[in-house]
Write a protein that holds these residues in place. Structure first.
Motif, short mmCIF file in Angstrom:
data_model
loop_
_atom_site.label_atom_id
_atom_site.label_comp_id
_atom_site.label_asym_id
_atom_site.label_seq_id
_atom_site.Cartn_x
_atom_site.Cartn_y
_atom_site.Cartn_z
N VAL A 2 0.17 -1.62 -0.37
CA VAL A 2 0.46 -0.16 -0.40
C VAL A 2 0.50 0.85 0.10
N ALA A 3 1.94 1.31 0.66
CA ALA A 3 2.94 2.91 1.07
C ALA A 3 3.83 2.61 -0.43
N SER A 4 3.46 1.64 -0.95
CA SER A 4 5.68 1.43 -1.88
C SER A 4 4.27 2.18 -3.38
N THR A 5 2.52 2.01 -3.31
CA THR A 5 1.84 1.97 -4.13
C THR A 5 1.11 3.46 -4.67
N ARG A 6 1.65 4.46 -3.31
CA ARG A 6 1.06 5.54 -3.27
C ARG A 6 2.11 6.93 -2.93
N ARG A 7 3.82 6.41 -3.13
CA ARG A 7 4.46 7.56 -3.41
C ARG A 7 4.62 7.67 -4.79
N HIS A 8 3.90 7.65 -5.23
CA HIS A 8 4.65 7.93 -6.71
C HIS A 8 3.87 9.10 -7.39
#
Length: 196
Positions: free
Chosen positions: A190-196
């Motif tokens: 979840v965190a990794s898909t919201r950083r870009h």
């Protein structure tokens, strides 16, 4: 937290053999592997060396061949356990899981080759077995790939695998930070898909 350092397939096949590691360069990854082993030994962290072994006469990693031998920087250093494997994951068909349990290990740190193959397979299986996983970004490495599905450079492949593993399977850290004892930052999908 009780750690073990897994040194995966640091064999001549990846240095002077048929599969030379391209990225990060061997001039970077090999000294980092050596430094991680030295730091682990000094700290009392057990070191498990994993060696890929194929049948005599196989095109790569043939048991007893020069390519099968451990690279000198690993062979010359002390380690606590040696595992020979025939599958990408260091767990499959070996005593690694039992050895880790017997030594009370709950966290494995992975170094060695190749990032997207044996490192990734071992990291994912360790995670599925309930272990915390760390992966040393500059003490691992891979090479360029091209096949019917396309082609990818070693640098692109290495970076993509590190990002994918850090998105929930492993904490990706540098060797220097690991040696310094820095608490690794962990992420999730979840965190990794919201950083870009």
């Amino acid at each position: 937290m009780t750690k073990a350092l897994l040194i995966i397939d640091v064999q001549n096949e990846y240095v002077t053999g048929a599969l030379p590691i391209a990225y990060p360069p061997l001039a970077e990854s090999l000294p980092n592997i050596a430094a991680a082993m030295d730091a682990a030994t000094a700290a009392g962290v057990p070191v498990v060396v994993v060696r890929h072994s194929e049948e005599a006469g196989a095109p790569i990693f043939a048991t007893g061949s020069p390519g099968w031998e451990l690279v000198d920087v690993v062979a010359a250093r002390p380690y606590d356990h040696l595992i020979d494997k025939t599958w990408p994951s260091a767990f499959t068909g070996t005593d690694l899981a039992d050895w880790l349990v017997a030594h009370g290990v709950d966290t494995v740190t992975i170094a060695g080759y190749m990032t997207q193959h044996c490192d990734e397979s071992t990291a994912r299986e360790a995670f599925h077995r309930g272990l915390a996983v760390e992966l040393l970004s500059d003490a691992t490495g891979t090479l360029d790939l091209a096949n019917e599905a396309g082609k990818v450079s070693a640098e692109e492949l290495h970076r993509a695998m590190l990002v994918a593993l850090h998105a929930g399977f492993a904490a990706v850290v540098t060797t220097a930070d690991w040696i310094a004892g820095a608490e690794p930052v962990r992420s999730n999908i979840v965190a990794s898909t919201r950083r870009h």
